[in-house]
Motif scaffolding. Sequence first.
Motif: not given
Length: 326
Positions: A8-9, A12, A110-111, A114-115
């Motif tokens: 996830a990082n 992001l 989800q990430n 968002q990106q």
Amino acid sequence: MKSIQLEANYILRGELSQLNMNSDLTSLNYIGRFAPSPTGPLHFGSLVTATASFLDARSHGGKWLVRMEDLDKPREVAGAAKDILDTLESFGFYWDDEVLFQSQRTVLYQNTLQQLQSLKLAYPCGCSRKEINTSAVSGIDGPVYPGFCRRGLAAGKHARTWRLRVNDQPISFQDLIQGEQSQVLSQQVGDFVIRRADGLFAYQLAVVVDDALQEVTHIVRGADLLDSTPRQIFLQQQLSLVTPMYAHMPIATNLQGEKLSKQTRAQPVKLRDSSVVLCRVLRFLGMQPPIDLAETALDDLWSWAIQRWQIQHVPKLRRQVSLIPT
């Protein structure tokens, strides 16, 4: 949980592409996968897909992964995932890493959403299916979204789905079985859904994220997904991901031309006489195993098939009748 957060990082920070740098896609780094949905037991059509992807990976000396696409919980059948895995093992399949379950990876999707939102590539849509159907023209895979919410939600509307903005540039690719393919998404699909009205992430988004993070280089699957491939390639491009090689094999159908599935009452594959069933699958894929191989051990049959597999011999039909006894 730690590995999921690490992935996830990466997303992001906009570094998803760094997880998939297989730019030459040679046999030295071949990674294939089989990705069933646990909506019922494994039937002949699913076994065809598993066999073709397995043979292509093994014949290239590559890795073969299994991913359970279980995002759509309302359609999932209890116990189906275990049943599918047990059936694969009974036919002599083996995979090279832990089975991945999409339902455990929603934070990654989800990430990624968002990106895409931060890049102004995704936008909320308040249109109902009825509104779209009454105004849209017919496209390659249903109505072409008219773009009503492209410039913002109308007064009184609330977000139902999230869509990805497309453009007028053709998306083209060379399919290893079906040949040259091309679509103009704006004309044939429109801005497509990446998160559904029920809150679930759409297949198009999830499959792109997972293929990238698993570093999949070759996708061998049924031709029912051929028309959606340009959407996935477009999404890969927006996320700066490497596009895998694609090969879409004929869909196994019944005599009425319907795809074998739970909805068309396709029967589960029979575990007895597994060599006989596997020989039928190989013939469906354009191979000609000798009659006596139907009576041999599965390991010998797999060895014969891996040594002789050539994807260019798979029939180019998009649909093919399967005359398999039930």
